[in-house]
Scaffold this active site. Structure first.
Site, PDB file in Angstrom:
ATOM      1  N   GLY A 169       0.804  -1.213   0.000  1.00 22.64           N
ATOM      2  CA  GLY A 169       0.000   0.000   0.000  1.00 22.64           C
ATOM      3  C   GLY A 169       0.841   1.270   0.000  1.00 22.64           C
ATOM      4  CB  SER A 170       0.014   4.615   1.401  1.00 25.08           C
ATOM      5  OG  SER A 170      -1.267   4.701   0.798  1.00 25.08           O
ATOM      6  CB  VAL A 171       4.700   1.908   3.268  1.00 24.54           C
ATOM      7  CG1 VAL A 171       3.991   2.137   4.589  1.00 24.54           C
ATOM      8  CG2 VAL A 171       4.419   0.510   2.730  1.00 24.54           C
ATOM      9  CG  MET A 172       4.966  -0.002  -1.775  1.00 22.13           C
ATOM     10  SD  MET A 172       6.643  -0.603  -1.536  1.00 22.13           S
ATOM     11  CE  MET A 172       7.144  -0.860  -3.229  1.00 22.13           C
ATOM     12  CB  SER A 182      -1.674   8.956   1.892  1.00 16.91           C
ATOM     13  OG  SER A 182      -1.293   7.653   1.507  1.00 16.91           O
TER      14      SER A 182
END
Length: 568
Positions: free
Chosen positions: A300-303, A355
């Site tokens: 998810g958004s940590v990428m 995000s």
């Protein structure tokens, strides 16, 4: 001739008969003596080697000398796996006493019923060896040996003991009853830890008891000692905080990886569920996996920071570049992409702060088709981390062949790819280390590796400060704030994927961060699996774990505070 008794035989008349008998007896003795001499000659000359071999086979033995298995330690030398001497009791069923009284005494000492002991003896009746009980402490075995029962013997072995128990269970692994590695580091480095057994020739009596130790054939070579990279203080603390979060949110499990930003050494690696390697009677198979290395998930958004680094490397984008995210949703191919709300115009830093999936999509579609894929590949995704750990996953990074716009878009915000927690932490070291990614290591390194320059120092520095804005009061990562230290990081919340597709009510909560910003020392990734109680967003579930763990770690590592107000 006498009238009464008749005539009696004279000496001359009996002599021939006595002489014949005498000669016969002498002949018999001579024949017997000849046979005996012949047999002696046969035994000592003709069959000498055969008989000597038969005698040796019944008295001479070659025994194995167990090699002491090497110790596994933390980076500071604390034992994580050690071998302790134990005694295994065995018996020759053909020599065991047959009366019930002695067998009852033996059964009670072994902690079993007489019926079970008799059944076991009956099963091995045709053999000369059977185990009575394995891996007893010498203190427990000695009273049984003191009974001096016929046919009962001792075999000296080693048993593996794990002082840190469930805290390091999946990383260190376990050995089986024969002291061979079965999981984790114990399996990966089994040949190094096991050493080489020796041999000695001994003389035993017919009951198998040692009479004399004759000579050493081959000396036993102890196994090597292995120093892991983990700091046991940080490991205990990380496991405790992770367990508290999993219990608080009634989650299915969790993973935490803490790496040294400068060397790539893993300072802590905790997983839940876990198990006690010293007592495997109620072992849950799910606890065996070192999920941080063997399990891959959509991040998810940590990428998003990693994908954005590919854009910032081009002249087209900078941290101040503005992207229009209105109206908060967009159609790409046959899919609808949405933001939490309509954020309007956002800078690149704003895209990370809020995000924004729309912002990342618009950026990714302006890049070369394989730009994001190339950056992920440079960061080690889709490849084995190279730790040597058994079962380490490569994750999933689909080859960019004739990709659709929706595929490029989803990859930019962390869907359509799969990574392990260890791979993600290693990728973030590039942001923490001036663009140089450090390969992960589970072993203590004598010197820092060269690493691989995968992004420019300028881009890494820009991203570090953009991520710092997320870990501020009233921002998405506010619960990861560490008093006295500047911290950078990114939250992530992603739906779980199963064989039936994306789940509607099951999520993974993530936080990936770096501290301190002034001179990054550690990179930490936290993943909580399927929080079922309370919140499930990464900023509310995983970020607090990061804040508590990293705050304590920085103090344990004697890292000076770098916040201005803290320094003043």
């Amino acid at each position: 001739m006498s009238a009464k008794g008749g005539s009696s035989p004279t000496r001359a008349q009996v002599a021939p008969m006595g002489s014949g008998r005498y000669r016969f007896m002498v002949g018999v003795v001579l024949v017997a003596l000849a046979v005996l001499v012949g047999r002696i000659v046969d035994l000592h000359v003709i069959d000498r080697l055969f008989l000597q071999g038969q005698g040796d086979a019944r008295t001479l033995r070659v025994e194995t000398i167990d090699a002491h298995r090497g110790m596994v330690t933390s980076r500071h030398g604390e034992p994580l796996a050690i071998s302790t001497p134990v005694v295994s009791l065995w018996a020759n069923p053909q020599e065991l006493p047959s009366d019930d009284i002695q067998r009852m005494m033996l059964a009670r000492a072994l902690g079993m019923s007489l019926a079970d002991l008799n059944a076991r003896i009956e099963r091995y009746a045709e053999h000369e060896f059977m185990y009575l009980r394995r891996r007893m402490t010498p203190a427990d075995a000695q009273p049984i040996l003191d009974m001096r029962l016929p046919g009962v013997y001792a075999q000296h072995e080693y048993k593996r003991y794990y002082p840190s128990g469930e805290v390091t269970a999946q990383l260190v692994g376990v050995t089986n009853i024969d002291d061979k590695g079965q999981e984790g580091v114990e399996l990966a480095y089994n040949s190094f830890l096991a050493g080489q057994p020796g041999k000695r020739r001994v003389l035993k009596d017919r009951k198998g008891r040692l009479v004399r130790d004759l000579h050493l054939i081959k000396e036993a070579k102890p196994g090597g000692n292995l120093a892991l990279s983990i700091d046991l203080r940080l490991q205990y603390m990380a496991y405790r905080e992770l367990k508290a979060a999993v219990d608080e949110h009634n989650a299915d499990g969790g993973t935490l990886v803490m790496m040294d930003a400068k060397t790539g050494e893993v300072l802590a690696m905790a997983n839940l569920p876990s198990y006690n390697p010293n007592n495997r009677a109620e072992l849950d198979a799910n606890g065996l996996r070192n999920q941080a290395i063997t399990d891959a998930f959509e991040p998810g958004s940590v990428m998003k920071p990693l994908a954005m680094s590919a854009a910032l490397e081009t002249a087209r984008f900078s941290p101040e570049t503005v992207i229009d995210t209105s109206p908060g949703w967009m159609r790409v191919d046959n899919f609808t992409i949405r933001d939490f709300r309509n954020y309007g115009d956002l800078s690149m830093a704003g895209i990370l702060l809020h995000s924004s999936n729309i912002g990342m999509t618009r950026v990714a579609l302006q890049l070369e088709e394989d730009a994001v894929w190339n950056r992920y590949h440079e960061l080690g995704l889709g490849q084995a981390p190279g730790t040597g750990f058994p079962g380490e996953t490569t994750g999933s990074l689909p080859t960019p062949f004739d990709w659709s716009d929706s595929k490029r878009a989803s990859m930019s915000y962390g869907y359509g790819v799969a990574v392990s927690a260890l791979q993600l932490a290693s990728a973030y070291t590039a942001i923490a280390n001036e663009g140089k990614r450090m390969p992960p290591s589970l072993l203590k390194l004598p010197s820092p590796p060269q690493g691989e320059q995968v992004m420019s120092p300028r881009v890494a520095d820009d991203l570090l400060h953009m991520l710092e804005a997320i870990v501020q009061p009233n921002a998405g990562g506010s619960r990861a704030v560490v008093p006295g230290y500047r911290v950078a990081g990114k939250t992530g919340t992603v739906r779980k994927v199963t064989q039936t597709g994306y789940q509607q009510t099951a999520y993974r909560s993530l936080f990936a961060g770096i501290a301190p910003v002034t001179d990054p020392r550690i990179v930490t990734v936290v993943m909580i699996d399927n929080a079922k109680k309370g919140d499930y967003y990464g900023g509310l579930v995983a970020a607090p774990v990061f804040g508590r763990v990293v705050g304590k770690a920085l103090r344990l590592l004697d890292v000076l505070p770098d916040k201005k107000e803290a320094v003043e």
